[in-house]
Design an enzyme around this catalytic site. Structure first.
Site, mmCIF file in Angstrom:
data_model
loop_
_atom_site.group_PDB
_atom_site.id
_atom_site.type_symbol
_atom_site.label_atom_id
_atom_site.label_comp_id
_atom_site.label_asym_id
_atom_site.label_seq_id
_atom_site.Cartn_x
_atom_site.Cartn_y
_atom_site.Cartn_z
ATOM 1 N N SER A 73 57.971 55.498 42.271
ATOM 2 C CA SER A 73 56.455 56.108 42.773
ATOM 3 C C SER A 73 56.896 57.078 42.736
ATOM 4 O O SER A 73 57.828 57.554 44.235
ATOM 5 C CB SER A 73 55.873 55.568 42.776
ATOM 6 O OG SER A 73 54.759 55.793 43.783
ATOM 7 N N HIS A 87 44.366 28.738 32.040
ATOM 8 C CA HIS A 87 42.721 29.892 32.024
ATOM 9 C C HIS A 87 42.886 31.196 33.867
ATOM 10 O O HIS A 87 42.911 30.592 34.974
ATOM 11 C CB HIS A 87 41.292 29.133 32.899
ATOM 12 C CG HIS A 87 41.394 28.584 31.509
ATOM 13 N ND1 HIS A 87 40.289 28.600 30.580
ATOM 14 C CD2 HIS A 87 41.722 27.454 31.108
ATOM 15 C CE1 HIS A 87 39.707 27.354 29.974
ATOM 16 N NE2 HIS A 87 40.308 26.499 29.863
ATOM 17 N N GLU A 118 55.421 47.152 31.208
ATOM 18 C CA GLU A 118 54.119 47.731 30.495
ATOM 19 C C GLU A 118 54.088 48.147 29.980
ATOM 20 O O GLU A 118 53.624 47.969 28.413
ATOM 21 C CB GLU A 118 53.433 48.097 31.582
ATOM 22 C CG GLU A 118 53.331 47.502 33.279
ATOM 23 C CD GLU A 118 52.976 48.306 34.232
ATOM 24 O OE1 GLU A 118 51.616 47.713 34.792
ATOM 25 O OE2 GLU A 118 53.658 49.403 34.669
ATOM 26 N N LYS A 148 57.417 51.284 46.039
ATOM 27 C CA LYS A 148 57.275 50.935 44.863
ATOM 28 C C LYS A 148 58.331 50.245 43.876
ATOM 29 O O LYS A 148 59.453 51.116 43.953
ATOM 30 C CB LYS A 148 56.299 51.394 44.312
ATOM 31 C CG LYS A 148 54.866 51.953 45.088
ATOM 32 C CD LYS A 148 54.184 50.406 44.963
ATOM 33 C CE LYS A 148 53.227 49.982 43.852
ATOM 34 N NZ LYS A 148 52.795 50.756 42.363
#
Lengths: 505, 505, 505, 505
Positions: free
Chosen positions: B293, B171, B306, B299
């Protein structure tokens, strides 16, 4: 006259005997959930949860975690509980969350704290994973069994109908002469792949997660291999993390398999829907498998076939849900996946009747062989075979012959069938010397001789269909034996485990 | 300084050597279709279509349909065509509809009408079905091979990291101490099921439809079994109707398999995304596998991960399309299913790089073992093990101990770790006599001793992880041999067929 | 004779003039990606990206971020770039990642560093979101426009065919007499809901994200409202975080809309597929909209209709991908969603030709009104209307009359039509006194009088159909005006913005 | 101590008062179907079916089809039936197929044959379509209402938290400073689009199919417009064929809408899941909204959030099923679509609690503002703003400044925050003369001043957030009024219709 019956089923309730039984089966199959409630999911898992508890008891007793006395009283309590369940006296209390707590509580009320000690080293994560695998593996086996029955029927019918000619279609347009027997064998070939696929799913399902606890193993000395064996599993799902998080994969695997299978079912359904239309009337569905209308007294609707197509869409959607649910989860158990339980159970509820329904439908189907054969005479089904034949006899390239036949077809559109003279005219007009002889034309004139000319392995030629029947029949028999052997092994393991429990007394 | 490079990749272009190569591979993997065009689908099938034509030539020559002279000139033409293709000189003319017509036309321009005679008994329905099966079976094999390489790497790393402790989650909340090695082995166990599934798909794919013609066989005397063997197929898809209409099933089978696999990939991705967040910093992705980025110079984005999750969704959608397309079709070929070709090819294009990318990512990953270990000390990961231990030592029911530990946890929330005194207080307060000894408390104090206490098969105990590694390593080796043997057989069949063609000269 | 043409399109290439044009359009529509490559996605966005840059330039100039000189040189560079693009001289360099960097680099090569300053306060996150919204809003408008053209045609044809009787179906079984005109109006009613839905999508799409930067706004003084207005947006997507993360919602909204619309398209397709089968021959598709077969010279396949059904499945799968991609993401931009770009573009490419194709198909369709009418005489289409009529005249409960008619239908199955005597016999047998008069029987004997008896609003009664036509025609005209007005406003804004840029010179 | 309670909820049952209520609501929300059975679908439609019968009675009475006496006895019977239903005394008999036959039979048992006459001109096709539209329109309205309550809460909280800084993310990596208030407003902006979409769905749902009969109208003189008005519909679904076959579109429309909405819900869920992890602890969920573990006493699991993500996947799958079901159907009703009823009902059951649950969760959430703020100081959230600021002050191109800041970030990685000296060093090293002043550096040093610098409309600047709050608050109020007005109109129509029925007595 019973007003009630008169009201709701004015036309289609007058069957008796076998037909009445069939109708009731079909009505139940088509009924859906309009006036039927669904039982709680965990009701289906009571047998399995008791079994899992039996295995745990044996393992904890053997490891000495439970004393002899505790083991004895727990054995007695489990035997009693199973007895109650089997005689319909045990049902779930909704306030106790799930089947695991219900069973634990039932034991506790008999043996007290020892019930809690039976849960040493166990988590609901591995318990539910175990119960579900036990439940699904039984569904898989019996579904394959049901399917093999249907394939046996289709092969029998294919043998009878291997000479029954009708048009074969591509693009919903008549293409070539084929036979009803060849169609049936095509179904069988596809469904045998489904059986193969299903067997793979069974093998991946019948692995034991028990002892994985919450996904990280336990410090209690549980013999996972023995527990697996006691429950009839083929092997242990070793890594404890994967054992727990692969729970949703069981249902996904089944839904993938079923999604393709249901598409095969939908193909059969669509064939029946089409061929039983007024415009075809090639097959006539028995009145008892059709449904009437509340306002149109003439209707004999193929609801069962439509329902099967609807079920295919349902299963596709369930698969989409299951796949989407698991996507993007990190390692570990997440409650998102709790929906795999109702999805998996609903799925079986929707699909498990299909093979039986098809047995009823095909068992009572009437073919109008005359109309089928007549239909082979329109739509120029013979055109490609004329082209092949001329190409073969003349040595002309197929493409040139194709052009000539195309022109002859255009010329004969009104009458609907190729004539020798039209073809010869076209050959002449295009500057070719070859002419079709009367003997050749005769061979191309009957659907039966067209079919007989189809010589390749697997074609609709009756001899070739007979080969297919024999080969597939052997495969079906092989699968039946395998499934039967496996089912018996599971049952034996069940008995053995229960005997071990009795030995604790 | 090159203005172009400076502009578009300000931060992340400064790698050199191996890192630069890796970066380029990652950039290509993530790039998508923004500035990349897609080739026509049939470009991928040229090799396969030539092979299918070779098999047809051999069968028609053997059957005497083609004269020696025709066979000779067609053999020459096919050898030439293959040569042109392999040296990059053959490309598709879009006006010629598809690869089949392109190849036919190329032959026709060399040998004239004999090219047409090479199509005796053949339809585009069985040609395309055959080409696609040849193409997909190669993808399947090489995908499995790539995967096995990754599994080998994970097993190596698991051996090194079997003692590297970190929190295990359920969880998204810390649950138990586990190890990085155990995580890796969990991946392997899941992916080995994917390999199993993939092999089933391979077996169902590697069956020959050739000779089924438009679905109804043919009157030309083609030896389907020999043709199948010439092309390295395992067997003939016998029934001609199913041989043609099962074409879409190949892609559907692959998409089902891949859908589950991609979910496994997405789990690995999400683990990396989470564990590399600033808030965790348990793993550090090599700079060359991350993306910067355009406006935030700090970044280091895990785009590859992703993108993998995005690909999972893509594959799920493709599966949905394929299933929906086939649903409700009657027997026979229908053009609806033409989209299976681009769907199947796009699918492979999207997924085939994943195993390699993971090899690059895991090969360059840095673990922050110190932070991982520190994290095991917050969140009361030891709570359940205290409960287990006390239950075992005291003979008290787990549920009662659980309650005491729960109270002790509440009491210790501020400091974040259970103390012996808090636990003993809770035991006392609840009226139990048992007390935790200093020795026991010590064993429960270190993550390493907690892990060492986990005794069950498949648990994160390093000894148990080692067992898993050895067992899975043997399985991986077994699969590697099988895949290698099969690949070599295919290649041998290719050479043999081409030699037979040369023999016709 | 051209060998090339002869080869690949033996039958269906002989059209000329209008028919040839139609065929080429249909072939292109059905072609798919076999021998066609797909352009990079960002190629479609060049116009939009230049527009977005124009708006940025104006905003930065107005805010004084750019000096007059910089503004002037950037204005000149943008005008040149647009000129190059419009004359086909600007294409994307794949090494420059995406359209944004390509455009930036093109400007940089002309004006140097000022190109960088044009990106003050901008991120690729809001740039791509803006470009895509501009692109999609144009597709939406032109798709609605195309659709309204088709609806206009259907309404015209409905007026002509409002008296053309044919069987109406439920469950694929003949149910009631209906008319072709009523069918067409049913299509229109459903498609008008699609237009409504599409307009909602347009309104949600035409909102401006520009100025949201990476999702957190910017410290550069950009006037977001003015920029929105310059680009013809209806309003600003105010909250910057949502402005960026709602990017995938644009495509999802479109795909949802299209999924339902494509199902409406698939219904029309399936009607045509069925009604043009040899077994029906109620409609005859013009030869130029059908496709032939490579081996069956007689074939006229409705490929366009099958392709439309396939496209429906494609769109459904795309929607599934888009929904799954966005599920479970936390706040902020994530690269998973990059696939929304190709999914959205592929979707439009697949669906945008459908309305035109239907105009071609319906514009050239031939109805066999005689066969349609004959078909109304089999299948007891009149049964329910007999029951209604008797119930009305006699005052008997419908259910009782239904039972009598059911028995009469059974009695008449052989001949296929109800007779007055059979009905009266059934009434008598069931103990009812009412009898059907000759006059009543006559009114129930012709399909036209059955239809004329259908009195309710919206029924197939020609008078009622005429009402529907008039009402829907007004609605169509209303939508046309709205779309036209909106399109013109967009174009005006484009011109105004470009004029403002010129003013900077 | 109650053994039962002790057993199944050892930790999380000790709440009292409000907390106890909340917990029970959350437990029910998460429970799923484990120990809960589902009622038959038609049980939900009893009220609606009685209403539809009332409308039919009024129309048939007005048209003179029913005599005054019949009308009177039917009116009495319907009033009685409604009374029985409302007092819980009417339930469905499963042998009577569906709610329509159940209601008919209940009337028949009171008034005899007149019950049959009440079905003149009606088919189950339009009855069920009508009942379902009535049922769904109520769900839609109350769901929008519930949602608006939640949006009101979020706007209130946003006002309080507009200055609460925390890191904003892209790619799961810290990107910019943002505020909790801005996050909440982002949710509101997205959900307001859902309300818009929902209103469109309401408008398309609230149209009357009644009087369409089986899809072909009827010869009974029913006034469809009046019936529609009696039932509170906005208009008549005129064309009778579409009125019946669009039945499945109602559920599809709802499922499309809900699919996007549920993704918005899943975003909120994932934010809470992440931010409440031990590694973040930015938000603390109230203990009563979390769930414990059966073996880990320390757990506070965010089950509700996981369940919401699971529900999103469920809804996506339902949409896939609905779309696939309707695809490829020809005109007319087909039983495939019967599954739209349970799919539509299950969908509402799954989603309707979400807004309330979020109210409970957000109403009891604790923010750890200190940890949130601290987190803004790691991860170089200020980097892009340094770049912007320098670019603005110096006039240097952003790209060059970006490079310098990138180097400074690399230099400061150890300490985790940019220093003025590191930046000035980088500027120097790259040959730029500009230097950052102490004053500027100070402005960039605090998260609050960074946020205050963000000037654009819609940005997280508290002033801008306040604007958003005010604008959205007005929109929410507008919607509330609209929904309220509509709900009241429906209720008035219900009363009016029932009064008309009483007038028949």
């Amino acid at each position: 006259m019973n007003a009630k019956i008169r009201t709701h089923s004015p036309v289609w309730a007058h069957g008796t005997g076998k037909a009445k039984e069939v109708r009731e089966r079909i009505v139940a199959f088509c009924a859906g959930r309009d006036v039927t409630s669904l039982a709680p999911c965990d009701e289906a898992l009571i047998h399995q949860d008791i079994s899992t508890n039996e295995a745990a008891l044996l393992a904890l007793a053997k490891a000495g975690v439970l004393s002899k006395k505790e083991s004895r009283s727990l054995a007695r309590a489990l035997i009693d509980l199973r007895g109650q369940f089997e005689s319909g006296k045990f049902s779930l209390d909704p306030e106790l969350e799930d089947v695991h707590i219900n069973v634990e509580q039932a034991l506790r009320s008999t043996v007290g704290d020892a019930a809690g000690r039976l849960h040493s080293g166990r988590s609901r994560n591995d318990q539910v994973a175990c119960d579900l695998r036990l439940w699904h593996r039984d569904r898989i086996l019996s579904h394959i069994e049901e399917t093999l029955e249907l394939l046996t029927l289709w092969l029998e019918q294919a043998e009878v109908e291997k000479g029954t000619v009708l048009p074969g279609f591509t693009h919903h347009q008549r293409a070539f002469v084929t036979t009803w027997g060849h169609n049936l064998v095509a179904y069988v070939q596809a469904w045998l792949r489904d059986v193969e696929r299903g067997w793979g799913v069974f093998e991946r399902t019948n692995r034991s997660p028990i002892g994985a606890a919450a996904g990280f193993g336990t410090s209690w000395p549980l013999d996972r291999e023995w527990m697996a064996d006691l429950l009839g599993f083929d092997s242990v799902l070793e890594n404890s993390a994967d054992a727990v998080s692969s729970r949703i994969e069981v249902e996904t695997d089944i839904a993938s398999w079923m999604s393709i299978w249901m598409n095969h079912c939908s193909l059969v359904a669509q064939d029946l829907v089409l061929f039983s239309m007024e415009e075809f009337k090639w097959v006539r569905l028995a009145v008892e498998v059709t449904t009437g209308s509340s306002i149109m007294p003439q209707k004999r609707n193929p609801d069962f076939a439509e329902v099967i197509k609807g079920k295919a869409s349902l299963v596709h959607g369930s698969l989409a849900s299951l796949l989407s649910m698991a996507k993007g989860q990190p390692s570990g158990y997440h409650r998102d996946s709790q929906y795999s339980k109702p999805l998996g159970q609903d799925l079986w509820r929707e699909v498990e009747g299909v093979p039986e329904v098809y047995r009823l439908v095909f068992g009572s189907l009437k073919l109008d062989r005359k109309r089928m054969k007549e239909a082979t005479k329109g739509g120029f089904l013979e055109a490609a075979e004329w082209a092949d034949s001329i190409a073969r006899e003349s040595g002309l390239p197929f493409r040139d012959v194709y052009t000539c036949i195309g022109q002859a077809v255009d010329h004969c559109r009104k009458t609907g069938a190729l004539t020798r003279s039209a073809v010869n005219d076209a050959l002449k007009k295009n500057g070719f010397e070859h002419r079709v002889s009367a003997a050749t034309a005769k061979k191309l004139a009957s659907p039966e001789s067209l079919i007989a000319g189809r010589s390749t392995l697997g074609s609709p030629n009756p001899k070739r269909v007979q080969e297919q029947i024999e080969s597939f029949r052997a495969t079906v028999v092989g699968w039946k034996k395998k499934v039967d052997r496996t089912t018996k092994r599971m049952e034996r393991k069940d008995r053995e485990r229960q005997r071990e429990i009795e030995n604790l007394l």
